[in-house]
Scaffold this motif. Structure first.
Motif, PDB file in Angstrom:
ATOM      1  N   ASP A  93       0.700  -1.151   0.036  1.00  0.00           N
ATOM      2  CA  ASP A  93      -0.194   0.006   0.138  1.00  0.00           C
ATOM      3  C   ASP A  93       0.897   1.238   0.028  1.00  0.00           C
ATOM      4  N   SER A  94       0.712   2.121  -1.043  1.00  0.00           N
ATOM      5  CA  SER A  94       1.533   3.231  -1.014  1.00  0.00           C
ATOM      6  C   SER A  94       1.330   4.238  -0.107  1.00  0.00           C
ATOM      7  N   ASP A  95       0.188   4.357   0.536  1.00  0.00           N
ATOM      8  CA  ASP A  95      -0.386   5.077   1.573  1.00  0.00           C
ATOM      9  C   ASP A  95       0.324   5.049   2.797  1.00  0.00           C
ATOM     10  N   VAL A  96       0.337   3.519   3.030  1.00  0.00           N
ATOM     11  CA  VAL A  96       1.206   2.924   4.216  1.00  0.00           C
ATOM     12  C   VAL A  96       2.617   3.221   4.302  1.00  0.00           C
ATOM     13  N   ALA A  97       3.151   2.827   2.820  1.00  0.00           N
ATOM     14  CA  ALA A  97       4.762   3.112   2.726  1.00  0.00           C
ATOM     15  C   ALA A  97       5.169   4.520   3.017  1.00  0.00           C
ATOM     16  N   SER A  98       4.227   5.602   2.544  1.00  0.00           N
ATOM     17  CA  SER A  98       4.704   6.976   2.832  1.00  0.00           C
ATOM     18  C   SER A  98       4.761   7.369   4.293  1.00  0.00           C
ATOM     19  N   ILE A  99       4.168   6.733   5.375  1.00  0.00           N
ATOM     20  CA  ILE A  99       4.450   6.999   6.734  1.00  0.00           C
ATOM     21  C   ILE A  99       6.017   6.782   7.109  1.00  0.00           C
ATOM     22  N   ALA A 100       6.848   6.175   6.322  1.00  0.00           N
ATOM     23  CA  ALA A 100       8.225   5.898   6.644  1.00  0.00           C
ATOM     24  C   ALA A 100       9.131   7.021   6.192  1.00  0.00           C
ATOM     25  N   THR A 101       9.948   7.320   6.666  1.00  0.00           N
ATOM     26  CA  THR A 101      11.200   8.379   6.533  1.00  0.00           C
ATOM     27  C   THR A 101      11.700   8.052   5.076  1.00  0.00           C
ATOM     28  N   ARG A 102      11.642   6.961   4.713  1.00  0.00           N
ATOM     29  CA  ARG A 102      12.385   6.625   3.222  1.00  0.00           C
ATOM     30  C   ARG A 102      11.543   5.350   2.657  1.00  0.00           C
TER      31      ARG A 102
END
Length: 231
Positions: A203-212
């Motif tokens: 999930d790209s939205d979930v991935a976006s919470i990471a710093t990288r």
């Protein structure tokens, strides 16, 4: 400071007459306290990477160093001891033991460590507090919601004070609202407790919470950010 270092790591599998190479001589640095997400099409080796970093599997070539320990050279017995003390794993489907309470599920990793009973109780209490479930310590998995079960799984992953926590689709089995709650929790644990996280998600939205954010494609990493940490 680099905490996780991969150098020239390759891993291949046989599928019928075909050889699949999900990781092809990859290099990767993850700094202490960093939150890295990894995306990529199904079957591209995302979970394979987590298994290699956690010592569950071994690469065909290359080296993996976590916190100063060369994971690829450890024997199986030493790997088990190392994982218990230095690595936390968050599963997609919680993997809680149904006959144990939330407290007992979180306590399990500490039983492999040389801790006093008072230190063990303190760590479990702090882990449950960190995920907001102190009032559910005596509840069994069947008495918890899906989101609460996942939070118990997260508490179990951090209770041993690991150097790094790997998460394999930690929101994959949750509804949208519960997924968002778990995302907020992961961000808070990373920022407030400075827990190093390596998370696989589709999930790209979930991935976006990471710093990288990284993408694994044809055996190589593509950096969605600045390129720092990839060689």
């Amino acid at each position: 400071m680099t905490l996780v270092e991969l150098r020239g790591v390759s891993k291949s599998f046989r599928k019928g007459d075909e050889t699949i190479t999900p990781l092809d001589h990859v290099d990767l640095d993850i700094a202490r306290g960093e939150f890295v997400s990894l995306m990529g099409p199904s079957g591209t080796g995302k979970s394979t990477l987590l298994n290699l970093v956690s010592g569950i599997d071994r690469p065909d070539s290359g080296t993996i160093n976590v916190g100063g320990t060369e994971v690829t050279t450890l024997s199986r017995s030493k790997l088990a001891d190392w994982r218990a003390a230095h690595l936390g794993y968050i599963f997609q489907t919680h993997n809680l033991i149904p006959v144990l309470t939330a407290y007992e599920n979180v306590e399990l990793p500490t039983l492999l460590l040389k801790l006093t009973s008072s230190e063990r109780r303190k760590r479990v209490a702090l882990a449950l507090e960190a995920v907001g479930l102190s009032d559910r310590a005596d509840h069994y998995p069947r008495q918890l919601s899906g989101g609460q079960e996942q939070r118990v799984g997260i508490a179990r992953a951090i209770v041993a004070h690991p150097q790094v926590v790997v998460a394999d689709e930690p929101t994959g089995s949750l509804d949208a609202e519960t997924s968002e709650q778990v995302q907020v929790l992961l961000q808070r644990l990373n920022k407030e407790l400075e827990i190093t996280l390596l998370m696989v998600t589709h999930d790209s939205d979930v991935a976006s919470i990471a710093t990288r954010q990284l993408v694994l494609d044809h055996g190589k990493f593509l950096d969605c950010n600045s390129g720092a940490g990839i060689r």
